[in-house]
Design a protein around this motif. Structure first.
Motif, mmCIF file in Angstrom:
data_model
loop_
_atom_site.group_PDB
_atom_site.id
_atom_site.type_symbol
_atom_site.label_atom_id
_atom_site.label_comp_id
_atom_site.label_asym_id
_atom_site.label_seq_id
_atom_site.Cartn_x
_atom_site.Cartn_y
_atom_site.Cartn_z
ATOM 1 N N ASN A 183 1.217 -1.289 -0.061
ATOM 2 C CA ASN A 183 -0.227 0.135 0.410
ATOM 3 C C ASN A 183 0.577 1.073 0.131
ATOM 4 N N GLU A 184 2.025 1.393 0.359
ATOM 5 C CA GLU A 184 2.672 2.518 0.667
ATOM 6 C C GLU A 184 3.218 3.090 -0.544
ATOM 7 N N LEU A 185 3.210 1.692 -0.839
ATOM 8 C CA LEU A 185 4.589 1.707 -2.555
ATOM 9 C C LEU A 185 3.417 2.537 -3.865
ATOM 10 N N LEU A 186 2.305 2.048 -3.295
ATOM 11 C CA LEU A 186 1.642 2.112 -4.666
ATOM 12 C C LEU A 186 0.937 3.765 -3.807
ATOM 13 N N THR A 187 1.057 4.416 -3.303
ATOM 14 C CA THR A 187 0.607 5.623 -2.883
ATOM 15 C C THR A 187 1.719 6.263 -3.015
ATOM 16 N N ALA A 188 3.265 5.796 -2.823
ATOM 17 C CA ALA A 188 4.074 6.905 -3.019
ATOM 18 C C ALA A 188 4.238 7.116 -4.796
ATOM 19 N N ALA A 189 4.323 6.039 -5.513
ATOM 20 C CA ALA A 189 4.608 5.595 -7.088
ATOM 21 C C ALA A 189 3.063 6.726 -7.588
ATOM 22 N N SER A 190 1.376 6.247 -6.912
ATOM 23 C CA SER A 190 0.894 7.445 -7.699
ATOM 24 C C SER A 190 0.898 8.502 -6.887
ATOM 25 N N VAL A 191 1.200 9.156 -6.145
ATOM 26 C CA VAL A 191 1.722 10.378 -5.621
ATOM 27 C C VAL A 191 2.921 11.081 -6.325
ATOM 28 N N LEU A 192 3.585 10.374 -7.664
ATOM 29 C CA LEU A 192 4.691 10.874 -7.728
ATOM 30 C C LEU A 192 4.202 11.025 -9.338
ATOM 31 N N LEU A 193 3.269 9.644 -10.019
ATOM 32 C CA LEU A 193 2.746 10.078 -11.108
ATOM 33 C C LEU A 193 2.064 11.036 -11.096
ATOM 34 N N ALA A 194 1.480 11.678 -9.961
ATOM 35 C CA ALA A 194 0.546 12.743 -10.257
ATOM 36 C C ALA A 194 1.394 14.325 -10.660
ATOM 37 N N ILE A 195 2.575 14.152 -9.728
ATOM 38 C CA ILE A 195 3.620 15.107 -9.710
ATOM 39 C C ILE A 195 3.732 15.284 -11.065
ATOM 40 N N THR A 196 4.480 14.102 -11.526
ATOM 41 C CA THR A 196 4.746 14.168 -12.714
ATOM 42 C C THR A 196 3.638 14.576 -14.111
ATOM 43 N N GLY A 197 2.453 13.887 -13.949
ATOM 44 C CA GLY A 197 1.630 14.157 -14.621
ATOM 45 C C GLY A 197 0.992 16.184 -14.645
ATOM 46 N N VAL A 198 0.881 16.818 -13.507
ATOM 47 C CA VAL A 198 0.517 17.925 -13.533
ATOM 48 C C VAL A 198 1.584 18.177 -13.785
#
Length: 133
Positions: A2-17
């Protein structure tokens, strides 16, 4: 996981922005028509270099780093699933993990952004080389 998914999702969101903010600048720079005479290309080159170094390369580095960090666990998840399906067939659906699948999907999206960033950097650099000929 869960922590790994959260970290990856946040980083994807930042790069998406960042991708959304910088996409138009990059595409506009790629679409600019190069002046016919080399003497008139000063501002053209300056604009291309600015977009390349302030937008395209940082986006490429960010997406590539994130993609590479999460690639090994993604490959492990895919390999484990493949082995399970090879040995158990459809019975392996009992072991289905939506969190792991989501993680791999986030990696796929990050990889797509990384590949697109590579293409943008390549196009900008090609245009700069053509301008300097």
């Amino acid at each position: 996981m869960n922590e790994l998914l959260t970290a990856a999702s946040v980083l994807l969101a930042i790069t998406g922005v960042l991708y959304a903010l910088w996409h138009d600048d990059i595409v506009n720079a790629i679409a600019k028509v190069m002046p016919q005479h080399k003497e008139d290309r000063g501002e053209f080159d300056k604009n291309l270099k600015s977009v390349l170094w302030s937008r395209a390369i940082p986006l490429l580095l960010a997406t590539l780093c994130i993609m590479l960090v999460y690639l090994p666990p993604s490959i492990g998840i895919i390999a484990s699933s493949f082995k399970g399906y090879c040995s158990l067939g459809f019975e392996n659906f009992q072991n289905y993990d939506p969190i792991a699948t989501s993680f791999v999907l986030v990696e796929v999206f990050t990889s797509v952004l990384a590949v697109q960033s590579i293409v943008y950097v390549w196009k900008l650099m090609s245009k700069l080389r053509a301008s300097n000929r």
